[in-house]
Design an enzyme around this catalytic site. Structure first.
Site, PDB file in Angstrom:
ATOM      1  N   LYS A  17      -0.574 -10.226   8.282  1.00 22.46           N
ATOM      2  CA  LYS A  17      -0.277  -8.922   8.796  1.00 22.46           C
ATOM      3  C   LYS A  17      -1.500  -8.207   9.282  1.00 22.46           C
ATOM      4  O   LYS A  17      -2.588  -8.197   8.328  1.00 22.46           O
ATOM      5  CB  LYS A  17       0.244  -7.864   7.430  1.00 22.46           C
ATOM      6  CG  LYS A  17       0.393  -6.376   7.606  1.00 22.46           C
ATOM      7  CD  LYS A  17       0.928  -5.776   6.451  1.00 22.46           C
ATOM      8  CE  LYS A  17       0.946  -4.043   6.736  1.00 22.46           C
ATOM      9  NZ  LYS A  17       1.217  -3.418   5.679  1.00 22.46           N
TER      10      LYS A  17
ATOM     11  N   THR B 211       0.883  -1.174   0.014  1.00 24.93           N
ATOM     12  CA  THR B 211      -0.032  -0.031   0.020  1.00 24.93           C
ATOM     13  C   THR B 211       0.931   1.221  -0.072  1.00 24.93           C
ATOM     14  O   THR B 211       0.652   2.281  -0.797  1.00 24.93           O
ATOM     15  CB  THR B 211      -1.060   0.161   1.019  1.00 24.93           C
ATOM     16  OG1 THR B 211      -1.902  -1.143   1.351  1.00 24.93           O
ATOM     17  CG2 THR B 211      -1.685   1.176   1.344  1.00 24.93           C
TER      18      THR B 211
ATOM     19  N   ARG C  24      -9.258   0.186   4.871  1.00 22.30           N
ATOM     20  CA  ARG C  24      -8.825   0.507   3.443  1.00 22.30           C
ATOM     21  C   ARG C  24      -9.801  -0.473   2.599  1.00 22.30           C
ATOM     22  O   ARG C  24     -10.208  -0.102   1.583  1.00 22.30           O
ATOM     23  CB  ARG C  24      -7.409   0.080   2.986  1.00 22.30           C
ATOM     24  CG  ARG C  24      -6.494   1.554   3.439  1.00 22.30           C
ATOM     25  CD  ARG C  24      -5.058   1.307   3.016  1.00 22.30           C
ATOM     26  NE  ARG C  24      -4.172   2.361   3.359  1.00 22.30           N
ATOM     27  CZ  ARG C  24      -3.972   3.351   2.616  1.00 22.30           C
ATOM     28  NH1 ARG C  24      -4.635   3.552   1.480  1.00 22.30           N
ATOM     29  NH2 ARG C  24      -2.989   4.465   3.113  1.00 22.30           N
TER      30      ARG C  24
ATOM     31  N   ILE D 130       5.172  -4.546  10.034  1.00 22.12           N
ATOM     32  CA  ILE D 130       5.168  -4.130   8.594  1.00 22.12           C
ATOM     33  C   ILE D 130       5.017  -2.582   8.874  1.00 22.12           C
ATOM     34  O   ILE D 130       3.826  -2.175   9.110  1.00 22.12           O
ATOM     35  CB  ILE D 130       4.371  -4.831   7.631  1.00 22.12           C
ATOM     36  CG1 ILE D 130       5.066  -6.275   7.370  1.00 22.12           C
ATOM     37  CG2 ILE D 130       4.586  -4.143   6.218  1.00 22.12           C
ATOM     38  CD1 ILE D 130       4.242  -7.048   6.618  1.00 22.12           C
TER      39      ILE D 130
ATOM     40  N   TYR E  78      -3.041 -10.379   4.255  1.00 22.40           N
ATOM     41  CA  TYR E  78      -3.050  -8.797   4.753  1.00 22.40           C
ATOM     42  C   TYR E  78      -4.493  -8.272   4.960  1.00 22.40           C
ATOM     43  O   TYR E  78      -5.252  -8.055   4.249  1.00 22.40           O
ATOM     44  CB  TYR E  78      -2.273  -8.096   3.565  1.00 22.40           C
ATOM     45  CG  TYR E  78      -2.372  -6.578   3.938  1.00 22.40           C
ATOM     46  CD1 TYR E  78      -2.577  -5.894   5.019  1.00 22.40           C
ATOM     47  CD2 TYR E  78      -1.806  -5.789   2.719  1.00 22.40           C
ATOM     48  CE1 TYR E  78      -2.386  -4.430   5.242  1.00 22.40           C
ATOM     49  CE2 TYR E  78      -1.678  -4.355   2.753  1.00 22.40           C
ATOM     50  CZ  TYR E  78      -1.965  -3.649   3.920  1.00 22.40           C
ATOM     51  OH  TYR E  78      -1.803  -2.479   4.214  1.00 22.40           O
TER      52      TYR E  78
ATOM     53  N   TYR F  80     -13.351  -3.518  -2.303  1.00 22.13           N
ATOM     54  CA  TYR F  80     -14.277  -2.887  -2.860  1.00 22.13           C
ATOM     55  C   TYR F  80     -15.380  -3.965  -3.335  1.00 22.13           C
ATOM     56  O   TYR F  80     -16.726  -3.510  -2.989  1.00 22.13           O
ATOM     57  CB  TYR F  80     -13.918  -2.470  -4.449  1.00 22.13           C
ATOM     58  CG  TYR F  80     -15.050  -1.556  -4.930  1.00 22.13           C
ATOM     59  CD1 TYR F  80     -15.340  -0.573  -4.629  1.00 22.13           C
ATOM     60  CD2 TYR F  80     -15.514  -2.241  -6.035  1.00 22.13           C
ATOM     61  CE1 TYR F  80     -16.479   0.478  -5.290  1.00 22.13           C
ATOM     62  CE2 TYR F  80     -16.557  -1.585  -6.690  1.00 22.13           C
ATOM     63  CZ  TYR F  80     -17.069  -0.373  -6.563  1.00 22.13           C
ATOM     64  OH  TYR F  80     -18.158   0.301  -6.896  1.00 22.13           O
TER      65      TYR F  80
END
Length: 302
Positions: free
Chosen positions: A171, A54, A148, A213, A143, A117
């Site tokens: 993550k 990202t 997001r 991370i 992840y 999305y």
């Protein structure tokens, strides 16, 4: 039967930098600057580097650029530390393609963000990750960043995915210590739990997470490396002392959507050009003095 990826899991620890993708003022990828950043981070003690996550603006690179950056990244690192390649997508076939490219480039692990999305169900998430894992024989990392993606990988789904040999880590960027603790307690040593939230990462390591991370480590790699290496040794007093000194930077690196502030900071430090791609724009001027003050306090600029 032993898991052939067990040895690799031990490398997933400490300070892992979600590296920015340097760009020229016109938006072109700046490969010479990328090489300089990679070498600097390795010299500063970073344990792993993440390419095109990202923070690396994966969402604004073309498919070809995405693969090109990963290939360049791996070549520049040249085996000195592990390279984790961001290869996630909300299209399963695209994720398989990018992960295949990452394997061909020689990346050590693929980082796959939850499909964004289109809001898949938990069964859809499971089948997506299972399909990528079966299609590409390389270590893979889940992840979870619901802030997001607007989708949350449930713990039960993570537990199911942990049965797949080459899914080696997650993550957790929820920012929830309780969620992280539950994952660690449920998963044991089946997969590695890493933080993806700078502000809470050290606290999660108290509960058994193996590293972080990081966005902030883009600008202070040595300090972040020291924090997590002290934590891995069980010296949380020293780790906390360093963390408290640099904690204000975590807030500053998120005054606007990442990687906007961290790219501004790196530019002020002379590390990268003033390049970012739409729909992201340069840091709003109203934050410049605030971020500059934090960088001066940390000794990063004059």
């Amino acid at each position: 039967m032993s898991n052939p990826y067990s040895d690799f899991k031990t490398q997933l620890q400490g300070s892992m930098v979600a590296l920015v993708t340097p760009m020229q003022a016109n938006g072109d990828v700046d490969y010479p600057r990328l090489a300089e950043l990679i070498d600097w981070h390795i010299d500063q003690g970073t344990d792993c580097l993440v390419a095109v996550g990202t923070t690396g603006e994966s969402a604004t690179l073309s498919m070809q650029e995405h693969s090109d950056v990963i290939h360049y990244f791996v070549k520049q690192v040249n085996g000195r530390i592990p390279v984790i390649a961001g290869t996630g997508a909300n299209n399963t076939q695209e994720a398989i393609h990018l992960t295949t490219e990452a394997k061909a480039a020689g990346a050590d692990c693929a980082l796959l963000v939850a499909p964004y999305y289109n809001k898949p169900t938990q069964e859809g998430l499971y089948q997506h990750y299972k399909a990528v894992a079966e299609a590409v024989d390389m270590p893979q990392m889940l992840y979870n960043v619901p802030g997001r993606t607007v989708v949350d990988i449930a713990q039960a789904t993570v537990e199911r995915l942990a049965d797949i040999d080459n899914i080696v880590a997650i993550k957790d960027a929820t920012g929830s210590i309780e969620r992280g603790k539950q994952l660690i307690e449920a998963l044991g040593d089946r997969i590695v739990v890493l933080s993806g939230d700078d502000a809470t990462a050290l606290e999660l390591m108290h509960h058994g997470a193996k590293g972080n991370i990081s966005v902030t480590a883009n600008i202070i790699p040595k300090a972040m490396s020291d924090i997590f290496n002290f934590a891995l040794k069980g010296d949380f007093d020293t780790a906390n002392a360093i963390h408290n000194d640099i904690a204000p930077l975590h807030t500053l690196m998120f005054v606007e959507s990442s990687p906007i502030p961290v790219k501004y900071a790196l530019h002020r430090m002379g590390k990268i050009d003033k390049g970012i791609r739409l729909p992201l724009v340069w840091l709003d001027k109203k934050y410049h003095d605030q971020v500059d003050a934090g960088l001066r306090t940390a000794g990063l600029i004059d």
